[in-house]
Scaffold this motif. Sequence first.
Motif, short mmCIF file in Angstrom:
data_model
loop_
_atom_site.label_atom_id
_atom_site.label_comp_id
_atom_site.label_asym_id
_atom_site.label_seq_id
_atom_site.Cartn_x
_atom_site.Cartn_y
_atom_site.Cartn_z
N ALA A 41 51.21 28.25 38.90
CA ALA A 41 51.90 28.06 40.17
C ALA A 41 52.74 29.29 40.50
O ALA A 41 52.78 29.75 41.65
CB ALA A 41 52.76 26.81 40.13
N ALA A 42 53.39 29.84 39.47
CA ALA A 42 54.24 31.02 39.72
C ALA A 42 53.39 32.19 40.20
O ALA A 42 53.74 32.89 41.16
CB ALA A 42 54.98 31.40 38.43
N ARG A 43 52.23 32.37 39.55
CA ARG A 43 51.35 33.47 39.97
C ARG A 43 50.90 33.28 41.40
O ARG A 43 50.81 34.23 42.18
CB ARG A 43 50.14 33.54 39.04
N TRP A 44 50.59 32.03 41.75
CA TRP A 44 50.10 31.79 43.09
C TRP A 44 51.19 31.93 44.13
O TRP A 44 50.96 32.44 45.22
CB TRP A 44 49.42 30.41 43.16
N HIS A 45 52.39 31.51 43.78
CA HIS A 45 53.49 31.71 44.72
C HIS A 45 53.74 33.20 44.92
O HIS A 45 54.05 33.65 46.02
CB HIS A 45 54.76 31.02 44.22
N ALA A 46 53.57 33.97 43.84
CA ALA A 46 53.80 35.41 43.96
C ALA A 46 52.76 36.08 44.86
O ALA A 46 53.02 37.12 45.46
CB ALA A 46 53.76 36.05 42.57
N ALA A 47 51.58 35.48 44.94
CA ALA A 47 50.53 36.09 45.77
C ALA A 47 50.66 35.72 47.24
O ALA A 47 49.92 36.23 48.08
CB ALA A 47 49.16 35.65 45.25
N TRP A 48 51.55 34.79 47.57
CA TRP A 48 51.68 34.30 48.95
C TRP A 48 51.98 35.41 49.96
O TRP A 48 51.34 35.48 51.00
CB TRP A 48 52.71 33.18 48.98
N LEU A 70 42.02 34.29 41.80
CA LEU A 70 41.82 34.74 43.18
C LEU A 70 42.84 34.10 44.11
O LEU A 70 42.49 33.54 45.15
CB LEU A 70 40.41 34.36 43.65
N PRO A 71 44.13 34.19 43.77
CA PRO A 71 45.11 33.49 44.61
C PRO A 71 45.21 34.05 46.02
O PRO A 71 45.25 33.29 46.99
CB PRO A 71 46.44 33.69 43.85
N THR A 72 45.20 35.39 46.15
CA THR A 72 45.35 35.97 47.48
C THR A 72 44.22 35.54 48.38
O THR A 72 44.43 35.19 49.55
CB THR A 72 45.37 37.50 47.39
N GLU A 73 43.00 35.54 47.84
CA GLU A 73 41.85 35.21 48.66
C GLU A 73 41.93 33.79 49.18
O GLU A 73 41.75 33.52 50.36
CB GLU A 73 40.56 35.38 47.84
N ARG A 129 38.33 39.89 48.41
CA ARG A 129 37.04 39.69 47.73
C ARG A 129 36.55 38.26 47.92
O ARG A 129 36.50 37.47 46.97
CB ARG A 129 37.17 39.97 46.23
N MET A 130 36.18 37.93 49.17
CA MET A 130 35.73 36.57 49.42
C MET A 130 34.40 36.32 48.74
O MET A 130 34.06 35.19 48.36
CB MET A 130 35.61 36.29 50.92
N ASP A 131 33.62 37.38 48.54
CA ASP A 131 32.33 37.19 47.86
C ASP A 131 32.55 36.77 46.41
O ASP A 131 31.77 36.00 45.85
CB ASP A 131 31.49 38.47 47.92
N GLU A 132 33.66 37.24 45.82
CA GLU A 132 33.96 36.86 44.45
C GLU A 132 34.25 35.36 44.37
O GLU A 132 33.88 34.69 43.39
CB GLU A 132 35.18 37.67 43.97
N VAL A 133 34.90 34.82 45.41
CA VAL A 133 35.17 33.38 45.43
C VAL A 133 33.86 32.61 45.37
O VAL A 133 33.70 31.68 44.58
CB VAL A 133 35.96 33.00 46.71
#
Lengths: 207, 588
Positions: free
Chosen positions: B10-17, B73-76, B136-140
């Motif tokens: 969760a922390a990593r994902w919040h950091a990518a916001w 891939l949080p940013t994506e 990198r939407m293709d990576e998703v």
Amino acid sequence: MRAATHLASSEPGGRTGTAPGPALADLMRDLAATPPDVWDPGVDALALWSDTLADVARERPGGGDAHGPAEPLAQLAQGPTRAAIGILAALLHGPALRPWTGWWAPERLTETAQRMVGTLAAYVPPTQWVADSRSREEAARLFLDLLGLRPGGESEAVATDRLTALSSPALAAALAELAQEQRRAAELAAQLADKRAREAAARTTYV
Amino acid sequence: MKAQERQQLAARWHAAWPDALAAWGSHLRLSSPELIRVTDRPQGVRSFAWFNLRDVRVSIALDLIKQMGLSGLPTEILAHEVGHHVLSPGDLGTAARVLIRMRTGLVDRDDLAPVMANLWSDLLINDRLQRRAGLRMDEVWRQIGPPRREDTVMRLVMRTDELLWSLPTGSLAGPDVPDRPVEREAQLLARAVRAYADDPVGGAAGFGALVRQLVPDPEEMPMLTLSRVVCHQQEDGGGIPTGLASDPSLAAPALHPSIDPRVVPSVPALPGSDEPGADQGSGPVTNERPHGLEPAAYAAVLRQLGLESDPVRAAIAWYAENAAPHLVPFPSTVSPAHPDPLLAGLTDWDVGEDLGAIDWPGSLVRSPVPIPGVTLQRRDYLSDAGTEPDRVPVDLDLYLDSSGSIPDPQRQRSPLALAGAIMALSALRAGARVQATTWAGPNEVAGTDGFTENADEVLAAVVAYFGGSTSFPLEHLMATHLGTGTQDRPRERSATGRRCHIAVVSDSGVNSMFLRNRETTSEAADCLVAARGGGSLILNLGQSSRKQYAEMAGDYDVYTVSTWDDLIPFARDFAARVWDLENAENRR
């Protein structure tokens, strides 16, 4: 005489393979940097092509008629495809293809130009070869393929795949097919709706 | 997932916001995402991410993210969810429009419209992020894995993404399935995605048509994968966006992308589309729905969006929106302009009154020595109240025919119901009260309970439907105006003594108002006299019958229209004549 045969790798599938060529980005950059003079109506495209052949094609032993190899383009050098020849001439002079000076016979280059103009220019106008990024990529890839090269850093399979995916003639054929199917379906639907409307009208009771 | 692991994730994902927001623009502000357990998902959501347009919130189920291998891939993913609030659909009105167009394109499979609408949005958003924001939407898609062989729609979308992003064939879509090729459609869809990159509503119908035609057999559309992967739009009731019920472009037929000049520029425009008035005998009329959605379709859309599940309320909203352009303008409140006060004589100034009111010249004339309370004077003023005529609007007693020849207002556009809505809403706007009654055969009467000022009640009565025989509710009319009660509804006369206009919209069935057991009765005429506001019979009849009905009707004004559609301009003019009080005075 096909200049690239002695460089062909042995590829399965019966196709003479392509040799690694310049990086695609370089060739596309050269295309984008086409000098505006090619659009000048006063330029004699045929003469320009002859001069280009003299500059970059492999020299014929014993000289010979400088204009002979360019003759097949005489027809195409007149009409709206004139500019396409100019673009290809500029490309052959460009920095991306400079290391390949002298590789191809003049007849091969003329044949390449003929095929480019014949197939691609019918679907994509030459202005788009310079202006639109997708068309630029397609023109660059097709040119390399016709010359027996493939973009540097790409394998045979990848290059072929991309060329097929971008091919405008193939796309136009597929779209025409789909459009035809759609029109046929729309006609059938119209006939069906018409029939239903007539039946409904015949069945209406008036209160 | 262990608690510590969840916290770290969760922390990593919040950091990518912030990066996710930056992908859409440097000034974008959105509240932080909700990163929750999969068990806390709202009901009906099957995917790992969903969005709510009303709350402008992004929600992610972290357990599913980890399960599908998307933790890196949080940013994506977050940028993709933000895209639903920024690009497509953006707001509830656009979402409704996309859904309506998607239903048009999918023809008989409109149950798939919500999922296909989200898939279309996903296509547009991913292309924007991959190409312009460099994510990198293709990576998703690679992490989620290639679609199954039978899942033709997902294979189509994957191949389209391969073409759009210049990826090798099969890297996203998996191996080709020879008996279900998607190559041509993918090329077409790639062009459509670029053509409609900023216009999700414009391209939605085409996408629906493309999908519907690609998979002719409904059994072949497995929904499991799609609903796991496509982000879900989660709405929970609320107001209905305006403009959906009366927009004719929303009911236009769907155009398959292969014959859409915006997608394939070399396609000529369809033969009938440039000349709407031209002869359409060769095929179905292309402008068969110049009025926009039918009430039944509108109700279905609102139900699918989760905004309104009661079809009567949806019908009320439809008729209110369609009647709105025809209503009389709101009367401005009339207040007499304050005239300048007129000067009167002098009176004594008492101690305690305003010091500034003292009239010194007058006081000194009275006595050179000013003594408060004795000699000080003040000026008195008179005001002349303006005389304004009393503008009391006339109440409306409306009777709408609902016998067999009238279409059901809740299913189809009914000009009769629309005309009734125009008259009733205009009367309400002018400040009058309305009693609306829908009638068909004997004992088939539905209406408001007496006179009311509540627009919803009135419209609920207007959209009621019986489809029975024709028998005018004379008892009801008498009970309203003559004060005699009936068995079911004992009623007294409207107590305010206001004048009331009786309007009946019908066709030839109106003769049941004046005939009882084949004898003429005078009850209707008596009610007209008691109401004191006039009466109108608005009838769908041929001109030839007019005279006969005019004789039968006596003092009622008889208006005839030749088709039901003519009712609408008639109702507008009628309402303007009776209830537009300001302009009526100007005309007089």
